[in-house]
Design a protein around this motif. Structure first.
Motif, PDB file in Angstrom:
ATOM      1  N   THR A  34      33.425  33.368  28.989  1.00  0.00           N
ATOM      2  CA  THR A  34      33.839  34.696  29.444  1.00  0.00           C
ATOM      3  C   THR A  34      32.771  35.320  30.325  1.00  0.00           C
ATOM      4  O   THR A  34      33.086  36.048  31.253  1.00  0.00           O
ATOM      5  CB  THR A  34      34.139  35.623  28.267  1.00  0.00           C
ATOM      6  OG1 THR A  34      33.129  35.470  27.295  1.00  0.00           O
ATOM      7  CG2 THR A  34      35.473  35.312  27.666  1.00  0.00           C
ATOM      8  N   LYS A  42      37.720  38.072  42.060  1.00  0.00           N
ATOM      9  CA  LYS A  42      38.852  38.724  41.402  1.00  0.00           C
ATOM     10  C   LYS A  42      40.151  38.350  42.096  1.00  0.00           C
ATOM     11  O   LYS A  42      40.201  38.252  43.314  1.00  0.00           O
ATOM     12  CB  LYS A  42      38.672  40.238  41.439  1.00  0.00           C
ATOM     13  CG  LYS A  42      37.305  40.709  40.995  1.00  0.00           C
ATOM     14  CD  LYS A  42      37.021  40.371  39.570  1.00  0.00           C
ATOM     15  CE  LYS A  42      35.613  40.749  39.188  1.00  0.00           C
ATOM     16  NZ  LYS A  42      35.006  39.816  38.278  1.00  0.00           N
ATOM     17  N   THR A  44      42.925  40.122  41.839  1.00  0.00           N
ATOM     18  CA  THR A  44      43.765  41.290  42.082  1.00  0.00           C
ATOM     19  C   THR A  44      43.926  41.553  43.581  1.00  0.00           C
ATOM     20  O   THR A  44      42.975  41.420  44.333  1.00  0.00           O
ATOM     21  CB  THR A  44      43.115  42.525  41.448  1.00  0.00           C
ATOM     22  OG1 THR A  44      42.677  42.183  40.147  1.00  0.00           O
ATOM     23  CG2 THR A  44      44.070  43.676  41.381  1.00  0.00           C
TER      24      THR A  44
ATOM     25  N   VAL C  40      34.746  45.925  31.796  1.00  0.00           N
ATOM     26  CA  VAL C  40      34.340  44.602  31.313  1.00  0.00           C
ATOM     27  C   VAL C  40      35.572  43.748  31.039  1.00  0.00           C
ATOM     28  O   VAL C  40      35.623  42.567  31.401  1.00  0.00           O
ATOM     29  CB  VAL C  40      33.463  44.741  30.042  1.00  0.00           C
ATOM     30  CG1 VAL C  40      33.250  43.402  29.389  1.00  0.00           C
ATOM     31  CG2 VAL C  40      32.129  45.358  30.400  1.00  0.00           C
ATOM     32  N   TRP C  43      36.810  42.526  34.352  1.00  0.00           N
ATOM     33  CA  TRP C  43      35.977  41.481  34.952  1.00  0.00           C
ATOM     34  C   TRP C  43      36.166  40.158  34.243  1.00  0.00           C
ATOM     35  O   TRP C  43      36.265  39.104  34.874  1.00  0.00           O
ATOM     36  CB  TRP C  43      34.507  41.889  34.916  1.00  0.00           C
ATOM     37  CG  TRP C  43      34.189  43.003  35.851  1.00  0.00           C
ATOM     38  CD1 TRP C  43      34.871  43.321  36.986  1.00  0.00           C
ATOM     39  CD2 TRP C  43      33.137  43.953  35.730  1.00  0.00           C
ATOM     40  NE1 TRP C  43      34.299  44.410  37.571  1.00  0.00           N
ATOM     41  CE2 TRP C  43      33.236  44.824  36.836  1.00  0.00           C
ATOM     42  CE3 TRP C  43      32.118  44.164  34.795  1.00  0.00           C
ATOM     43  CZ2 TRP C  43      32.346  45.876  37.034  1.00  0.00           C
ATOM     44  CZ3 TRP C  43      31.239  45.201  34.997  1.00  0.00           C
ATOM     45  CH2 TRP C  43      31.347  46.052  36.097  1.00  0.00           C
ATOM     46  N   ILE C  44      36.210  40.209  32.903  1.00  0.00           N
ATOM     47  CA  ILE C  44      36.338  38.964  32.155  1.00  0.00           C
ATOM     48  C   ILE C  44      37.681  38.317  32.436  1.00  0.00           C
ATOM     49  O   ILE C  44      37.809  37.101  32.447  1.00  0.00           O
ATOM     50  CB  ILE C  44      36.101  39.233  30.648  1.00  0.00           C
ATOM     51  CG1 ILE C  44      34.610  39.403  30.407  1.00  0.00           C
ATOM     52  CG2 ILE C  44      36.645  38.113  29.788  1.00  0.00           C
ATOM     53  CD1 ILE C  44      34.233  39.661  28.996  1.00  0.00           C
ATOM     54  N   ASP C  46      39.171  38.396  35.302  1.00  0.00           N
ATOM     55  CA  ASP C  46      39.244  38.256  36.760  1.00  0.00           C
ATOM     56  C   ASP C  46      40.018  39.383  37.431  1.00  0.00           C
ATOM     57  O   ASP C  46      40.721  39.175  38.411  1.00  0.00           O
ATOM     58  CB  ASP C  46      39.879  36.904  37.155  1.00  0.00           C
ATOM     59  CG  ASP C  46      39.000  35.748  36.749  1.00  0.00           C
ATOM     60  OD1 ASP C  46      37.831  36.004  36.441  1.00  0.00           O
ATOM     61  OD2 ASP C  46      39.473  34.605  36.745  1.00  0.00           O
ATOM     62  N   ARG C  47      39.892  40.592  36.879  1.00  0.00           N
ATOM     63  CA  ARG C  47      40.509  41.756  37.523  1.00  0.00           C
ATOM     64  C   ARG C  47      39.394  42.716  37.909  1.00  0.00           C
ATOM     65  O   ARG C  47      38.221  42.451  37.678  1.00  0.00           O
ATOM     66  CB  ARG C  47      41.470  42.461  36.562  1.00  0.00           C
ATOM     67  CG  ARG C  47      42.604  41.613  36.076  1.00  0.00           C
ATOM     68  CD  ARG C  47      43.525  42.403  35.183  1.00  0.00           C
ATOM     69  NE  ARG C  47      42.987  42.602  33.841  1.00  0.00           N
ATOM     70  CZ  ARG C  47      42.616  43.755  33.344  1.00  0.00           C
ATOM     71  NH1 ARG C  47      42.685  44.848  34.073  1.00  0.00           N
ATOM     72  NH2 ARG C  47      42.152  43.851  32.118  1.00  0.00           N
ATOM     73  N   TYR C  48      39.773  43.879  38.467  1.00  0.00           N
ATOM     74  CA  TYR C  48      38.755  44.857  38.842  1.00  0.00           C
ATOM     75  C   TYR C  48      38.540  45.906  37.770  1.00  0.00           C
ATOM     76  O   TYR C  48      37.495  46.529  37.723  1.00  0.00           O
ATOM     77  CB  TYR C  48      39.154  45.576  40.125  1.00  0.00           C
ATOM     78  CG  TYR C  48      39.042  44.722  41.356  1.00  0.00           C
ATOM     79  CD1 TYR C  48      37.808  44.470  41.923  1.00  0.00           C
ATOM     80  CD2 TYR C  48      40.163  44.178  41.942  1.00  0.00           C
ATOM     81  CE1 TYR C  48      37.706  43.683  43.044  1.00  0.00           C
ATOM     82  CE2 TYR C  48      40.067  43.397  43.066  1.00  0.00           C
ATOM     83  CZ  TYR C  48      38.826  43.149  43.619  1.00  0.00           C
ATOM     84  OH  TYR C  48      38.713  42.368  44.720  1.00  0.00           O
ATOM     85  N   TRP C 310      36.351  40.878  24.148  1.00  0.00           N
ATOM     86  CA  TRP C 310      37.245  40.203  25.077  1.00  0.00           C
ATOM     87  C   TRP C 310      37.072  38.697  25.039  1.00  0.00           C
ATOM     88  O   TRP C 310      37.530  38.001  25.926  1.00  0.00           O
ATOM     89  CB  TRP C 310      37.058  40.759  26.482  1.00  0.00           C
ATOM     90  CG  TRP C 310      37.420  42.185  26.465  1.00  0.00           C
ATOM     91  CD1 TRP C 310      36.566  43.237  26.520  1.00  0.00           C
ATOM     92  CD2 TRP C 310      38.721  42.743  26.306  1.00  0.00           C
ATOM     93  NE1 TRP C 310      37.256  44.413  26.403  1.00  0.00           N
ATOM     94  CE2 TRP C 310      38.573  44.136  26.264  1.00  0.00           C
ATOM     95  CE3 TRP C 310      40.002  42.196  26.181  1.00  0.00           C
ATOM     96  CZ2 TRP C 310      39.655  44.995  26.108  1.00  0.00           C
ATOM     97  CZ3 TRP C 310      41.063  43.064  26.031  1.00  0.00           C
ATOM     98  CH2 TRP C 310      40.885  44.431  25.998  1.00  0.00           C
ATOM     99  N   THR C 311      36.352  38.176  24.026  1.00  0.00           N
ATOM    100  CA  THR C 311      36.193  36.736  23.911  1.00  0.00           C
ATOM    101  C   THR C 311      36.845  36.194  22.652  1.00  0.00           C
ATOM    102  O   THR C 311      37.575  35.208  22.701  1.00  0.00           O
ATOM    103  CB  THR C 311      34.700  36.368  23.898  1.00  0.00           C
ATOM    104  OG1 THR C 311      34.094  36.892  25.070  1.00  0.00           O
ATOM    105  CG2 THR C 311      34.522  34.872  23.874  1.00  0.00           C
TER     106      THR C 311
END
Lengths: 167, 163, 349
Positions: A34, A42, A44, C40, C43-44, C46-48, C310-311
């Motif tokens: 992670t 990203k 998005t 966080v 990000w984890i 893969d978003r903003y 988030w893990t």
């Protein structure tokens, strides 16, 4: 036993090793994954500022075409309505009166032509069925609306502007 | 009146009121909540007596753990007024008699005691260092025995859990 | 006599200002923890994360708070109204009370007076924190029971038994630390680490147990069985709306903030940092730098809380109890035994 595909994998039922049973090491492995994702690119698309490019075969909102002289091509033959799997298209034909030759290309034309965008599945069969090249699917989509009536597109929504007058 | 006496009076009044609340309130949950408040005021008394360690341990053990378990049990019982079983009459009389007997004994005991003439001497016995020293010198045997009791209870819990 | 009273008033004003500062800081950090959590998480995955309200989405907490304030207050018809309101208030109160004994910095000198950046310098600081934390469960229990909803009640019961179980292991892991430092005052513990190695070097196992228990006590993932959206629909705050829900959520973040500060103080040197005493700067500057160091450590721990959330997936309830009673408590006892033995051995030499 013969495996059905080459992707099948036997489930590993070995007893867990000591390190695995501690659970801590596996947590650290997961945390590392992670953490690496924090710095990934990203995926998005920031929509209003950034727009995703349509694919070349994208099928969006319909238009009704005109010929070079600005006459409507549609003759209300009904083939599009017949081919439509969602039954989204309805039309009413009418006969061209003398003096309307600059408006309609052939003797028959669509007095009313409606597509219900809530029913339409944008399959493009109407485009393929049309013998007169009158209907095309474009690269836009129907905007949101507050009422169901707003999604029934009439002729004034669908017809492209006259290439001569620009209206 | 010094600030200590004012604090004591306030705490004492609150503790008596909440203790009465424990007995008199209809709903068992509010009874438990009153009891928790009583424990808090008693912890306040401990602080006034300069026994901070006792006060904090009192809160951790009674308010923090034991009363949580009480509340835990009461929450699971459906104690509505309609669902309450009809109490038998002889039970009421038995309760009144035993309670009255306890009251008589208490009144007699308080009547016979003579209060020693206490002086306001500052004591530091309740502070954690002094308490520790006393526990590990004068009272080391009972302290260790009770600690072994606790340890065996804890080991027992783990063993029961392992089964 | 008059001098004495005047001095007391100044002392009182000092403390009130300090309490206000610490409360404001906790609330601010809690606010921005919600933002940080979502960033966080983004990000984890893969978003903003939030990026619409203000630059980098920094005004998002204000927008969320505003929304919570203006939402409709709903009190279920068959609930116990008094307890229903008491629940979130208690959760918030308890969360804010813990910060009183944490040393936020060394000493500030203003106008010749020395002001300690610790609200209450009591010699039972660690025990005080235990007392307050053990009360934190009432907010969850009362709220869950008063909602008159079976999911809330289940969550309340889960929360109560979880917090009590993990408090044991937490206490036992701390006893080893207290044996080392010989003091229950957090300031003393920090000062010892300032002049020596950080406690994490002596107590790695103890720290690990404490960390796991801190996650359980804050009811954070992987131990968020009180919320458990997938099975309990949100758990103890299922029936809550508006700012009462906000209080519950806020209390969780304040708890995270305080336990981060606590772990930083107990095991990672608190406000001290290497080379603190050899900088040759004035006391005030060193104190402020120390506060900065503590803050950086706290933020690192907050990030750890979010990173783990988030893990790792949620534990099952029997796994949670097994971990608490069968793993952590024996480990903590073992740690205590080893520490005691080593201290005896060292004293013998």
């Amino acid at each position: 036993m013969q495996a059905l595909t080459d992707r099948s994998k036997m489930v590993d039922r070995k007893p867990m090793t000591f390190v695995e049973r501690l659970y801590l090491w596996n947590i650290i492995k997961g945390m590392r994954i992670t953490f690496a994702h924090l710095f990934r690119k990203k995926v998005t698309v920031k929509f209003p500022e950034q727009k995703r490019a349509f694919s070349p075969v994208f099928r969006g909102l319909h238009i009704l075409n005109r010929d070079e002289e600005g006459r409507e091509r549609c003759t209300a033959c009904g083939l599009c309505a017949v081919s439509c799997p969602a039954e989204a298209i309805t039309m009413e034909g009418a006969e061209r009166k003398p003096g309307e030759e600059h408006l309609y290309r052939e003797e028959k034309y669509a007095a009313k032509y409606e597509i219900n965008m809530l029913r339409c599945i944008f399959c493009g069969f109407c485009e393929e069925a049309c013998p007169k090249d009158a209907i095309y699917l474009t690269e836009t989509f129907a905007p949101a609306n507050y009422k169901r009536e707003g999604f029934i597109y009439g002729k004034d929504d669908l017809l492209i502007p006259d290439p001569k007058t620009g209206k | 009146m010094g600030i200590q006496q004012i604090l004591f009076l306030v705490l004492a009044v609150i503790s008596v009121i909440t203790a009465l609340g424990v007995v008199l309130s209809k709903s068992p949950v509010s009874s438990v909540l009153c009891l928790i408040l009583t424990f808090f005021t008693i912890a306040g008394h401990y602080i006034l007596l300069n026994a901070q360690f006792l006060a904090v341990v009192h809160i951790i053990v009674y308010a923090g753990a034991i009363m949580v378990l009480f509340l835990f049990v009461i929450m699971f019982m459906n104690l509505n007024t309609e669902g309450e079983p009809h109490k038998r009459n002889w039970l009421k009389y038995a309760g009144a008699i035993s309670g009255g007997a306890l009251l008589v004994v208490l009144v007699a005991a308080i009547h016979d005691t003579t209060m020693p003439n206490l002086q306001a001497v500052p004591t530091d016995v309740g502070l954690i260092e002094n308490l520790g020293k006393i526990l590990f010198s004068t009272y080391v045997a009972p302290f260790e025995i009770s600690s072994i009791l606790f340890l065996s209870a804890m080991v027992g819990a783990v063993v029961v859990g392992k089964k | 006599m008059i001098m004495q009273i005047a001095f007391d008033y100044i002392f009182l004003i000092d403390k009130i200002v300090l309490i206000a500062c610490v409360l404001a800081l906790s609330l601010l950090v809690a606010m921005y923890s919600t933002w940080g959590e979502r960033k966080v998480a983004g990000w984890i995955q893969d978003r903003y994360g939030p990026n619409r309200a203000g630059p980098l989405g920094l005004l998002q907490p204000l927008a969320d708070g505003g929304k919570l304030f203006f939402k409709e207050e709903i009190i279920p018809a068959n609930s116990n109204r008094f307890l229903f309101i008491l629940g979130p208030s208690l959760a918030m109160l308890v969360a804010c009370m813990t910060s009183a004994v944490i040393p936020w910095g060394d000493i500030l000198e203003i106008g010749g007076r020395k002001i300690s950046l610790q609200i209450a310098e009591v010699n039972i600081g660690v025990l005080y924190i235990f007392g307050v934390v053990s009360l934190g469960v009432y907010g969850i229990m009362l709220g869950g029971w008063a909602s008159n909803n079976k999911f809330s009640l289940l969550a309340a019961v889960r929360g109560a038994s979880q917090i009590i179980s993990y408090e044991l292991a937490m206490g036992l892991s701390l006893i080893a630390l207290v044996m080392l430092s010989g003091s229950l005052n957090l300031k003393d513990i920090v000062e010892q680490q300032r002049h020596g190695l950080w406690n994490i070097c002596y107590q790695p196992l103890g720290f690990l147990i404490f960390l796991v228990c801190a996650f359980a006590e804050c009811t954070r993932t992987p131990f968020d069985l009180t919320e458990a959206d997938s099975e309990l629909n949100g758990g103890y705050h299922l029936e809550y709306s508006s700012m009462k829900l906000g209080f519950y959520l806020f209390a969780e973040y304040i708890n995270m903030f305080i336990s981060s500060a606590l772990m930083a103080s107990l095991y990672f040197g608190g406000y001290s940092f290497p080379g603190m005493d050899s900088l040759g700067l004035s006391t005030n500057v060193v104190t402020m730098l120390g506060f900065g160091a503590l803050f950086i450590k706290i933020i690192a721990f907050l990030f750890l809380f979010m990173w783990v959330r988030w893990t790792i997936p949620r534990f099952r309830y029997d796994q949670l109890m097994k971990l608490g009673w069968n793993m952590l408590i024996p480990l903590a006892l073992f740690n205590m035994l080893i520490t005691g033995g080593l201290i005896l051995w060292q004293q013998g030499h």
